[in-house]
Design a protein around this motif. Structure first.
Motif, PDB file in Angstrom:
ATOM      1  N   SER A 139      33.011  32.617  97.438  1.00  0.00           N
ATOM      2  CA  SER A 139      34.270  33.308  97.733  1.00  0.00           C
ATOM      3  C   SER A 139      34.460  34.444  96.731  1.00  0.00           C
ATOM      4  O   SER A 139      33.761  34.521  95.709  1.00  0.00           O
ATOM      5  CB  SER A 139      35.436  32.331  97.623  1.00  0.00           C
ATOM      6  N   GLY A 140      35.413  35.313  97.016  1.00  0.00           N
ATOM      7  CA  GLY A 140      35.694  36.421  96.096  1.00  0.00           C
ATOM      8  C   GLY A 140      36.036  35.926  94.694  1.00  0.00           C
ATOM      9  O   GLY A 140      35.583  36.483  93.692  1.00  0.00           O
ATOM     10  N   GLY A 141      36.834  34.860  94.633  1.00  0.00           N
ATOM     11  CA  GLY A 141      37.223  34.325  93.329  1.00  0.00           C
ATOM     12  C   GLY A 141      36.035  33.746  92.574  1.00  0.00           C
ATOM     13  O   GLY A 141      35.893  33.945  91.364  1.00  0.00           O
ATOM     14  N   GLU A 142      35.160  33.046  93.308  1.00  0.00           N
ATOM     15  CA  GLU A 142      33.968  32.477  92.664  1.00  0.00           C
ATOM     16  C   GLU A 142      33.028  33.582  92.196  1.00  0.00           C
ATOM     17  O   GLU A 142      32.422  33.485  91.122  1.00  0.00           O
ATOM     18  CB  GLU A 142      33.257  31.536  93.641  1.00  0.00           C
ATOM     19  N   GLN A 143      32.935  34.636  93.011  1.00  0.00           N
ATOM     20  CA  GLN A 143      32.093  35.773  92.591  1.00  0.00           C
ATOM     21  C   GLN A 143      32.646  36.402  91.307  1.00  0.00           C
ATOM     22  O   GLN A 143      31.891  36.791  90.416  1.00  0.00           O
ATOM     23  CB  GLN A 143      32.036  36.836  93.686  1.00  0.00           C
ATOM     24  N   GLN A 144      33.971  36.491  91.212  1.00  0.00           N
ATOM     25  CA  GLN A 144      34.571  37.070  90.009  1.00  0.00           C
ATOM     26  C   GLN A 144      34.317  36.187  88.800  1.00  0.00           C
ATOM     27  O   GLN A 144      34.006  36.674  87.711  1.00  0.00           O
ATOM     28  CB  GLN A 144      36.075  37.272  90.214  1.00  0.00           C
ATOM     29  N   PRO A 164      39.504  42.603  87.102  1.00  0.00           N
ATOM     30  CA  PRO A 164      39.022  41.273  87.491  1.00  0.00           C
ATOM     31  C   PRO A 164      39.910  40.586  88.530  1.00  0.00           C
ATOM     32  O   PRO A 164      39.479  39.633  89.167  1.00  0.00           O
ATOM     33  CB  PRO A 164      39.010  40.499  86.176  1.00  0.00           C
ATOM     34  N   LEU A 165      41.139  41.057  88.705  1.00  0.00           N
ATOM     35  CA  LEU A 165      42.057  40.392  89.653  1.00  0.00           C
ATOM     36  C   LEU A 165      42.049  41.041  91.033  1.00  0.00           C
ATOM     37  O   LEU A 165      42.691  40.541  91.952  1.00  0.00           O
ATOM     38  CB  LEU A 165      43.489  40.416  89.096  1.00  0.00           C
ATOM     39  N   VAL A 171      46.437  32.269  93.929  1.00  0.00           N
ATOM     40  CA  VAL A 171      46.060  31.050  93.196  1.00  0.00           C
ATOM     41  C   VAL A 171      44.816  31.310  92.351  1.00  0.00           C
ATOM     42  O   VAL A 171      44.661  30.786  91.247  1.00  0.00           O
ATOM     43  CB  VAL A 171      45.858  29.855  94.170  1.00  0.00           C
ATOM     44  N   ILE A 172      43.922  32.174  92.844  1.00  0.00           N
ATOM     45  CA  ILE A 172      42.707  32.510  92.086  1.00  0.00           C
ATOM     46  C   ILE A 172      43.052  33.473  90.948  1.00  0.00           C
ATOM     47  O   ILE A 172      42.499  33.399  89.852  1.00  0.00           O
ATOM     48  CB  ILE A 172      41.639  33.139  93.003  1.00  0.00           C
ATOM     49  N   VAL A 173      43.989  34.377  91.217  1.00  0.00           N
ATOM     50  CA  VAL A 173      44.483  35.262  90.151  1.00  0.00           C
ATOM     51  C   VAL A 173      44.928  34.410  88.972  1.00  0.00           C
ATOM     52  O   VAL A 173      44.577  34.675  87.813  1.00  0.00           O
ATOM     53  CB  VAL A 173      45.655  36.140  90.655  1.00  0.00           C
ATOM     54  N   ASP A 174      45.659  33.364  89.265  1.00  0.00           N
ATOM     55  CA  ASP A 174      46.141  32.454  88.232  1.00  0.00           C
ATOM     56  C   ASP A 174      44.979  31.827  87.455  1.00  0.00           C
ATOM     57  O   ASP A 174      45.018  31.757  86.223  1.00  0.00           O
ATOM     58  CB  ASP A 174      46.963  31.345  88.898  1.00  0.00           C
ATOM     59  N   ALA A 175      43.961  31.375  88.182  1.00  0.00           N
ATOM     60  CA  ALA A 175      42.815  30.729  87.528  1.00  0.00           C
ATOM     61  C   ALA A 175      42.094  31.717  86.613  1.00  0.00           C
ATOM     62  O   ALA A 175      41.718  31.377  85.482  1.00  0.00           O
ATOM     63  CB  ALA A 175      41.854  30.176  88.579  1.00  0.00           C
ATOM     64  N   VAL A 176      41.916  32.946  87.078  1.00  0.00           N
ATOM     65  CA  VAL A 176      41.205  33.939  86.265  1.00  0.00           C
ATOM     66  C   VAL A 176      42.046  34.326  85.051  1.00  0.00           C
ATOM     67  O   VAL A 176      41.542  34.453  83.929  1.00  0.00           O
ATOM     68  CB  VAL A 176      40.828  35.176  87.116  1.00  0.00           C
ATOM     69  N   ALA A 247      53.612  31.454  87.560  1.00  0.00           N
ATOM     70  CA  ALA A 247      53.282  31.014  86.210  1.00  0.00           C
ATOM     71  C   ALA A 247      53.093  32.180  85.245  1.00  0.00           C
ATOM     72  O   ALA A 247      53.173  32.008  84.041  1.00  0.00           O
ATOM     73  CB  ALA A 247      52.003  30.182  86.237  1.00  0.00           C
ATOM     74  N   TRP A 248      52.841  33.366  85.788  1.00  0.00           N
ATOM     75  CA  TRP A 248      52.533  34.494  84.926  1.00  0.00           C
ATOM     76  C   TRP A 248      53.616  35.549  84.963  1.00  0.00           C
ATOM     77  O   TRP A 248      53.434  36.637  84.469  1.00  0.00           O
ATOM     78  CB  TRP A 248      51.183  35.096  85.303  1.00  0.00           C
ATOM     79  N   GLN A 249      54.742  35.191  85.563  1.00  0.00           N
ATOM     80  CA  GLN A 249      55.809  36.181  85.641  1.00  0.00           C
ATOM     81  C   GLN A 249      56.260  36.548  84.231  1.00  0.00           C
ATOM     82  O   GLN A 249      56.655  35.697  83.460  1.00  0.00           O
ATOM     83  CB  GLN A 249      56.993  35.587  86.406  1.00  0.00           C
TER      84      GLN A 249
END
Ligand SMILES: Nc1ncnc2c1ncn2[C@@H]1O[C@H](COP(=O)(O)OP(=O)(O)OP(=O)(O)O)[C@@H](O)[C@H]1O
Ligand SMILES: [Mg+2]
Length: 251
Positions: A139-144, A164-165, A171-176, A247-249
């Motif tokens: 997926s895009g997130g896994e590739q990143q 990178p985002l 949800v992937i933005v959060d993980a990265v 979570a990142w607000q």
């Protein structure tokens, strides 16, 4: 130079003029990223953010100026020598090998040092689960995550991350983002973070610069720029994006 000596270096640019052949993109760019520091590089599309990172890595034509990594002047060095001295690059296009597995992608980039592939898998568990899958099956997130992993297995002292985002689900933005925060806590890295998710980038950095037409038009603490929403909007114009996982607000 041993990988261990790659720890805790900063970078410094003085009066950099650079571009592609005779085409000048960056003009008069000076900045200091201290060891362990994190700086956001902001700006609209096409202002020279990628060119700045490419110039630090040695992929552009440098017409004038100095680029130092720690005490070393690196401006005349080939890109692979800069990488060996501690520069790590996560390119905007990710540039993983699509026909190689996750494992193989990490192996071809690996150097002895702080980041053996096992630590990458511990850091990004979803990559561990996909280690035998090819790049084009991710997926895009896994590739990143793999692109970040490929930079980390080189045990860099300075990590240059180019959007990178971009294109990732919230949800992937959060993980990265959590990955970037954790890197800052647990590793001897300095990070230069190019992002168009302006507020998220400001929330995970201490300093920020804004580029416009190849020059730095603003530099301040990230927190100060967050506290000046009108200035931020004026600097970023329509390019500012509004994906803000809760979570990142930044408040
Ligand atoms: N390989 C190249 N050869 C010539 N000009 C280029 C090349 N790459 C980029 N440029 C030009 O340099 C300028 C800055 O581009 P750059 O990719 O650095 O901007 P950017 O801020 O990263 O944009 P984006 O937000 O779209 O990623 C643009 O005018 C672009 O057309
Ligand atoms: Mg770019």
């Amino acid at each position: 130079m041993s990988a261990a000596s790659n720890t805790a270096l900063g970078i410094r640019l003085d009066g950099v003029r650079a571009g592609y052949g005779d085409t000048v993109v960056l003009e008069g760019v000076s900045l200091t990223l201290p060891p362990h520091g994190a700086m956001a590089v902001l700006g609209r599309n096409g202002v020279g953010k990628t060119t700045l990172l490419a110039t630090i890595m040695g992929h552009t034509t440098l017409h004038r100026g100095a680029i130092r990594l720690g005490e070393s002047e690196i401006a005349t060095l080939e890109p692979h020598r800069r990488a060996r001295l501690g520069m790590g690059w996560v390119p905007q296009e990710r540039e993983i090998f699509r026909s190689l597995t996750v494992e193989e992608n990490l192996e071809v980039a690996a150097r002895p040092g702080r980041w053996p592939p096992a630590r990458i898998y511990e850091f990004f568990p979803s990559l561990a689960a996909r280690r035998r899958h090819r790049g084009n099956e991710l997926s895009g997130g896994e590739q990143q995550m793999l692109a970040i992993g490929r930079a980390l297995v080189g045990s860099p002292a300075v990590l240059l991350m180019d959007e990178p985002l971009e294109g990732l689900a919230p949800v992937i933005v959060d993980a990265v983002l959590h990955g970037i925060e954790r890197l800052r806590r647990e590793d001897d890295l300095a990070i230069l973070l190019v992002e168009q998710h302006t507020r998220l980038a400001l929330a995970v950095t201490e300093r920020a610069i804004v580029l416009d037409r190849g020059g730095i038009v603003h530099e301040s603490d990230s927190r100060d720029l967050l506290d000046m929403p009108e200035r931020l909007t004026a600097l970023m114009g329509v390019a500012e994006r509004r994906v803000r996982p809760a979570a990142w607000q930044a408040s």
